[in-house]
Design a protein around this motif. Structure first.
Motif, PDB file in Angstrom:
ATOM      1  N   GLY A  12      -7.907  29.755  57.585  1.00 58.35           N
ATOM      2  CA  GLY A  12      -7.563  31.147  57.299  1.00 58.35           C
ATOM      3  C   GLY A  12      -6.302  31.265  56.470  1.00 58.35           C
ATOM      4  N   GLY A  13      -5.420  30.305  56.581  1.00 58.79           N
ATOM      5  CA  GLY A  13      -4.171  30.321  55.838  1.00 58.79           C
ATOM      6  C   GLY A  13      -4.318  30.003  54.355  1.00 58.79           C
ATOM      7  N   ILE A  14      -5.468  29.447  53.966  1.00 56.82           N
ATOM      8  CA  ILE A  14      -5.648  29.117  52.555  1.00 56.82           C
ATOM      9  C   ILE A  14      -6.435  30.192  51.805  1.00 56.82           C
ATOM     10  N   VAL A  15      -6.720  31.295  52.476  1.00 58.89           N
ATOM     11  CA  VAL A  15      -7.490  32.367  51.840  1.00 58.89           C
ATOM     12  C   VAL A  15      -6.822  32.872  50.554  1.00 58.89           C
ATOM     13  N   PRO A  16      -5.505  33.114  50.515  1.00 60.02           N
ATOM     14  CA  PRO A  16      -4.922  33.580  49.249  1.00 60.02           C
ATOM     15  C   PRO A  16      -5.146  32.608  48.083  1.00 60.02           C
ATOM     16  N   ALA A  17      -5.025  31.327  48.343  1.00 60.11           N
ATOM     17  CA  ALA A  17      -5.246  30.335  47.281  1.00 60.11           C
ATOM     18  C   ALA A  17      -6.708  30.323  46.846  1.00 60.11           C
ATOM     19  N   LEU A  18      -7.615  30.405  47.805  1.00 58.48           N
ATOM     20  CA  LEU A  18      -9.039  30.441  47.470  1.00 58.48           C
ATOM     21  C   LEU A  18      -9.387  31.702  46.679  1.00 58.48           C
ATOM     22  N   ALA A  24     -10.092  33.625  39.240  1.00 58.81           N
ATOM     23  CA  ALA A  24      -9.943  32.993  37.928  1.00 58.81           C
ATOM     24  C   ALA A  24     -11.246  32.316  37.508  1.00 58.81           C
ATOM     25  N   LEU A  25     -11.930  31.707  38.459  1.00 54.68           N
ATOM     26  CA  LEU A  25     -13.196  31.039  38.169  1.00 54.68           C
ATOM     27  C   LEU A  25     -14.249  32.057  37.727  1.00 54.68           C
ATOM     28  N   ALA A  26     -14.240  33.228  38.348  1.00 55.96           N
ATOM     29  CA  ALA A  26     -15.187  34.282  37.990  1.00 55.96           C
ATOM     30  C   ALA A  26     -14.797  34.952  36.674  1.00 55.96           C
ATOM     31  N   ALA A  27     -13.598  34.722  36.180  1.00 59.51           N
ATOM     32  CA  ALA A  27     -13.108  35.199  34.880  1.00 59.51           C
ATOM     33  C   ALA A  27     -13.509  36.637  34.578  1.00 59.51           C
ATOM     34  N   LEU A 107      -8.805  24.964  36.129  1.00 60.41           N
ATOM     35  CA  LEU A 107      -8.204  25.811  37.154  1.00 60.41           C
ATOM     36  C   LEU A 107      -7.761  25.016  38.374  1.00 60.41           C
ATOM     37  N   LEU A 108      -8.545  24.026  38.773  1.00 57.66           N
ATOM     38  CA  LEU A 108      -8.160  23.220  39.933  1.00 57.66           C
ATOM     39  C   LEU A 108      -6.863  22.458  39.680  1.00 57.66           C
ATOM     40  N   VAL A 109      -6.707  21.947  38.474  1.00 60.19           N
ATOM     41  CA  VAL A 109      -5.515  21.155  38.162  1.00 60.19           C
ATOM     42  C   VAL A 109      -4.339  22.048  37.771  1.00 60.19           C
ATOM     43  N   SER A 110      -4.569  22.983  36.863  1.00 61.06           N
ATOM     44  CA  SER A 110      -3.463  23.783  36.326  1.00 61.06           C
ATOM     45  C   SER A 110      -3.063  24.952  37.215  1.00 61.06           C
ATOM     46  N   LEU A 111      -4.033  25.676  37.749  1.00 60.62           N
ATOM     47  CA  LEU A 111      -3.722  26.845  38.560  1.00 60.62           C
ATOM     48  C   LEU A 111      -3.440  26.476  40.016  1.00 60.62           C
ATOM     49  N   LEU A 114      -3.840  20.874  42.076  1.00 60.90           N
ATOM     50  CA  LEU A 114      -4.433  19.708  42.728  1.00 60.90           C
ATOM     51  C   LEU A 114      -4.331  18.493  41.814  1.00 60.90           C
ATOM     52  N   GLY A 115      -4.309  17.332  42.404  1.00 60.35           N
ATOM     53  CA  GLY A 115      -4.275  16.091  41.643  1.00 60.35           C
ATOM     54  C   GLY A 115      -5.638  15.799  41.040  1.00 60.35           C
ATOM     55  N   TYR A 116      -5.658  14.870  40.095  1.00 59.18           N
ATOM     56  CA  TYR A 116      -6.907  14.522  39.426  1.00 59.18           C
ATOM     57  C   TYR A 116      -7.962  14.007  40.405  1.00 59.18           C
ATOM     58  N   ASP A 117      -7.539  13.181  41.349  1.00 55.81           N
ATOM     59  CA  ASP A 117      -8.507  12.622  42.297  1.00 55.81           C
ATOM     60  C   ASP A 117      -9.112  13.703  43.188  1.00 55.81           C
ATOM     61  N   SER A 118      -8.285  14.620  43.681  1.00 53.08           N
ATOM     62  CA  SER A 118      -8.788  15.706  44.522  1.00 53.08           C
ATOM     63  C   SER A 118      -9.709  16.618  43.729  1.00 53.08           C
ATOM     64  N   ALA A 119      -9.321  16.957  42.509  1.00 56.75           N
ATOM     65  CA  ALA A 119     -10.152  17.827  41.676  1.00 56.75           C
ATOM     66  C   ALA A 119     -11.485  17.152  41.350  1.00 56.75           C
ATOM     67  N   ALA A 120     -11.456  15.861  41.080  1.00 59.08           N
ATOM     68  CA  ALA A 120     -12.695  15.134  40.801  1.00 59.08           C
ATOM     69  C   ALA A 120     -13.604  15.127  42.028  1.00 59.08           C
ATOM     70  N   ARG A 121     -13.013  14.991  43.196  1.00 60.94           N
ATOM     71  CA  ARG A 121     -13.801  15.017  44.431  1.00 60.94           C
ATOM     72  C   ARG A 121     -14.434  16.379  44.659  1.00 60.94           C
ATOM     73  N   ILE A 122     -13.671  17.433  44.410  1.00 62.14           N
ATOM     74  CA  ILE A 122     -14.185  18.789  44.588  1.00 62.14           C
ATOM     75  C   ILE A 122     -15.358  19.038  43.647  1.00 62.14           C
ATOM     76  N   LEU A 123     -15.250  18.558  42.421  1.00 65.65           N
ATOM     77  CA  LEU A 123     -16.298  18.780  41.430  1.00 65.65           C
ATOM     78  C   LEU A 123     -17.391  17.717  41.486  1.00 65.65           C
ATOM     79  N   ALA A 124     -17.260  16.772  42.404  1.00 63.31           N
ATOM     80  CA  ALA A 124     -18.238  15.695  42.584  1.00 63.31           C
ATOM     81  C   ALA A 124     -18.509  14.977  41.260  1.00 63.31           C
ATOM     82  N   THR A 125     -17.428  14.563  40.627  1.00 64.77           N
ATOM     83  CA  THR A 125     -17.527  13.893  39.337  1.00 64.77           C
ATOM     84  C   THR A 125     -16.528  12.746  39.287  1.00 64.77           C
TER      85      THR A 125
END
Length: 164
Positions: A12-18, A24-27, A107-111, A114-125
């Motif tokens: 629940g505490g990460i709701v503002p970040a999400l 931003a993702l929905a642009a 957005l994951l890295v700049s906004l 998150l680190g490259y490894d975490s962002a890659a994991r989130i995007l499954a790439t």
């Protein structure tokens, strides 16, 4: 309080970040859609934790899963009709023009920071694919003039004068 309950409460505490990431993702597609994505992602992760399909060791792990769920849901729900209104700032229009995968990586890295490894994991790439997406997104935004230092600045004064 059990560890599982602690992690669910901490989500629940990460709701503002999400919400920030989702908007931003929905642009420019609208706050209602972005909030629906956040709610759906949290429900998905919470259900998986309760069903013991997902056993995050800590809140950071659960956060990565929430970002991954949100990104996957956004990829399915956002379409070409999800375009920003003319009143939105140029950066929102530039983000909307990026391919979804490039926008998510940027957005994951700049906004979100998150680190490259975490962002890659989130995007499954793979990490290399993430870096490629970042380079494409950054180059596209730079071509739009959004990151050049002279945006909004005065043109340099010429020291040449016409003499008659």
């Amino acid at each position: 309080m059990s560890r599982k309950a602690e992690i669910l409460e901490g989500l629940g505490g990460i709701v503002p970040a999400l919400r920030r990431y989702s908007r931003a993702l929905a642009a420019g597609a609208g706050h209602a859609l972005a909030d629906d994505l956040v709610q759906g992602a949290l429900q998905s992760v919470g259900a998986r934790i309760r069903a013991k399909e997902l056993r995050p060791a800590d809140l950071a792990e659960a956060r990565i899963e929430a970002y991954a769920a949100l990104t996957a849901m956004a990829a399915k729900r956002l379409g070409p009709a999800s375009r920003p209104a003319p009143r939105h700032p140029p950066i929102v229009h530039a983000l909307a023009e990026l391919p979804f995968d490039d926008r998510a990586a940027l957005l994951l890295v700049s906004l979100e920071g998150l680190g490259y490894d975490s962002a890659a994991r989130i995007l499954a790439t793979p990490r290399e694919a993430l870096l490629s997406r970042l380079m494409r997104a950054r180059a596209a935004l730079a071509l739009d003039g959004l990151h050049s230092p002279d945006v909004g600045a005065r043109r340099p004064v010429s020291h040449l004068r016409v003499v008659k």
